[in-house]
Design an enzyme around this catalytic site. Structure first.
Site: not given
Ligand code: GLY
Length: 393
Positions: A175, A116
């Protein structure tokens, strides 16, 4: 058919069209910026002075839940502030954006916790550097890109998304495509050139393994650490391993569009069109805001995910700019605008709370953040408005 009746039907059809185009033309982006600025000002007034930032307002509450810099969403609030600065030119937003970005600085000198880092650092310092060219921001971004790259597993060809998860193998989530932007930027801005190769390899491996034959995405793919072979595709936040989780598909549309922008390799553009196609073709809601998962069993009584719509509306504006096919370009733009207008007309938080939008769903299977306000929905909504404004200009 009776001529008077035919004339009446035609007149009604015309009236319907006129009122639809009047509505379309009456959409006022400046008014939406003013709304976002007013909401953000209310939020600023309630943020505790302890290094945290707002993440979510639970359904039925007016109160923000705050998180520290380690949270995966910590870059969205400073990112919103940078976008407000970009939208208004008001120095007040620059000052606040800088203050909240600075809270994330420790991430650039810590061991990588997960993938992230891109969301965290690029939305905060990345936007900050784009708008101010502050060299201190650049240093932080470059260090963070190197940190993110430590999670790359060359045997698999992707970044390990969640090092702390107890899956049997190397996990990568869709993601993660979003976080490649940090690597691309660093590689062309004085950082290590190998970051470009890592980002491309991650995108290629994801393209080959993360999608079903209809181009809908798995949320998670598990690979063998040593051989690099795919073990299985599964879900974490979607309804089931075989379902199309709305936000996951949104990340893939945005992610592959961005990878095409950075590489100009047509295979990524073709792929972005394909992952967008399945999303748009399977979207059944009148207002184009998806249910949280396209296969959720209780549709139409399932919560929506405004965040997915915000991400897709922003991505489609960019994707439309890469196609010469007029029909497709028009479809992307018309649908993107309709999503933005729907969000503006029917999903804004107004007197409910001080976020921009209502009705996002974070992690339904865990019973967490269902039908609520979430900072990443607000971030991409503002980004989509800015992109729409640039298009008009
Ligand atoms: N990246 C985590 C979500 O989209 O919830």
């Amino acid at each position: 058919m009776n001529t008077r009746f035919t004339t009446l039907i035609f007149a009604l059809f015309l009236l319907g069209n006129i009122s639809y185009s009047q509505k379309k033309n009456s959409f006022n982006i400046k008014k939406q910026f003013e709304y976002c600025a007013a909401q953000a000002s209310k939020t600023l007034a309630v943020i505790p002075d302890d290094g945290t930032s707002p993440r979510t307002v639970p359904n039925g509450s007016k109160e923000w839940k705050f998180v520290d810099y380690k949270d995966w969403t910590s870059g969205f609030w400073p990112g919103e502030l940078w976008y407000l600065y970009e939208a208004t030119g008001d120095k007040k937003w620059e000052k606040e954006a800088d203050k909240f970005s600075q809270f994330l600085k420790p991430l650039s000198v810590s061991k990588a916790n997960d993938h992230d880092l891109g969301f965290q650092i690029f939305n905060s310092f990345g936007n900050g550097y784009r708008l101010t060219k502050n060299p201190a921001y650049k240093d932080i971004i470059l260090k963070s890109a190197d940190t993110l790259a430590t999670l790359f597993n060359p045997k698999v060809g992707t970044i390990l998304s969640w090092p702390h998860h107890k899956y049997e193998g190397h996990n990568t989530i869709i993601d993660n495509m979003m976080n490649l932007e940090l690597l691309f930027w660093a590689s062309k801005s004085g950082g290590n050139k190998k970051l470009y190769d890592i980002a491309v390899k991650h995108a290629e491996t994801t393209m080959n393994n993360h999608f079903r034959p209809d181009y809908s995405s798995y949320h998670v793919v598990i690979y063998d650490y040593e051989t690099g072979k795919k073990i299985k595709g599964m879900t974490a936040q979607g309804y089931s391993d075989d379902s199309m989780w709305a936000r996951g598909q949104a990340w893939s549309i945005y992610g592959f569009t961005m990878v095409y922008r950075e590489t100009k390799d047509s295979k990524f553009l073709d792929f972005a069109h394909k992952v967008a196609r399945v999303y748009l073709d399977r979207l059944t809601t009148e207002d184009l805001i998806p249910y949280w998962d396209f296969n959720a069993p209780g549709i139409p009584n399932e919560p929506r995910d405004a965040s997915a719509a915000a991400i897709v509306s922003s991505a489609l504006i960019e994707l439309s700019s890469y196609t010469k096919d007029t029909k497709l370009k028009n479809e992307y733009l018309t649908k993107s605008k309709k999503m933005i207008v729907s969000l503006s007309d029917h999903y804004q938080s107004h007197n409910v709370n001080s976020a921009f939008l209502l009705h996002s769903t974070g992690h339904k299977p865990a019973g967490s953040e269902i039908d609520c306000s979430i900072n990443y929905a607000d971030y991409y909504y503002l980004e989509a408005l800015l992109r729409l404004q640039k298009l008009k200009n």
